[in-house]
Design an enzyme around this catalytic site. Sequence first.
Site, short mmCIF file in Angstrom:
data_model
loop_
_atom_site.label_atom_id
_atom_site.label_comp_id
_atom_site.label_asym_id
_atom_site.label_seq_id
_atom_site.Cartn_x
_atom_site.Cartn_y
_atom_site.Cartn_z
CE1 TYR A 1 -3.54 37.06 198.32
CE2 TYR A 1 -3.67 37.64 200.93
CZ TYR A 1 -3.71 38.63 199.48
OH TYR A 1 -3.73 39.49 199.18
CG PHE B 1 11.31 52.10 197.22
CD1 PHE B 1 11.68 53.64 198.02
CD2 PHE B 1 10.39 51.25 197.22
CE1 PHE B 1 11.03 54.26 198.36
CE2 PHE B 1 9.61 52.40 198.28
CZ PHE B 1 9.42 53.48 199.05
#
Length: 295
Positions: A63, A218
């Site tokens: 990261y 979603f």
Amino acid sequence: MSIAHKSGALKLGDRIVNRIGYGAMQLAGRGVFGPPKDHAAALSVLREAVASGVNHIDTADFYGPHVTNQIISEALHPYPNDLTIVTKVSARRGEDGSWIPAMSRDELTQAVHDNLRHLRLDVLPVVNLRSMFDVHQPAEGSIEAPLTVLADLQRQGLVRHIGLSNVTPTQIAEGRRICEIVCVQNLYNLAHRADDALIDDLGRRGIAYVPFFPLGGFTPLQSSTLTNVAVRLGVTPMQVALAWLLRRAPNILLIPGTSSVAHLRENLAAVRLALSPQILAELEEIGAPAVAVEH
């Protein structure tokens, strides 16, 4: 009692951690690449998390790369005795921010040493091997070779416990034949429930399941259903999604990430959210498979 303690606790390796933790991925810059926009804010989020009882932080040296681990070290070292830092290996970053598999013996060994150095630790409490046969989702392929490398580093005393990430049930079974697996990290949320049976199986085996992207993937319809529930409860969609995950199974550990202290506090407040049977039934419909209609 701190707010994180109200989420309950779960065994992770030889440690006991609160079920709501913190994911450090968003502390890096845009695209999880480069330094954060606000370095001081990143330090504040970590310190606020620990002050609120968070004792499980998820990170990775790729990261940034190296950014989140260095910020964690700057903000929290020397670490509280009860803090468990979980990192992951098997990827590196291209100059353009791309995610590149790094699963050779040399790359994995270097990654463990990089994590140790940047976190200023003598031993990494938990290291997750992230399968990289597909960067974005689990894909079949043997993990024996890279996992054997991690198991060797564990025997050398550089790694205390080993977990898996972005893996299939077949890979988990293969991994458990090589070494003890203490946790599994996969994409899972109200809308993406392919791991339903896996979560329950891991629970019976005493293995923690750590879902990532609680609001990821979603559809507009699913998102609007979640939003409508959140509006009626007077909370945020993220709080509802996190509260549902806590209810879903006792072996689930949460690692919601944010670069904002305000959002951190909102996420932690999800542990106080009670979901009625009616609300739970509505939420279950979000992940229900669509039924084909014949014409």
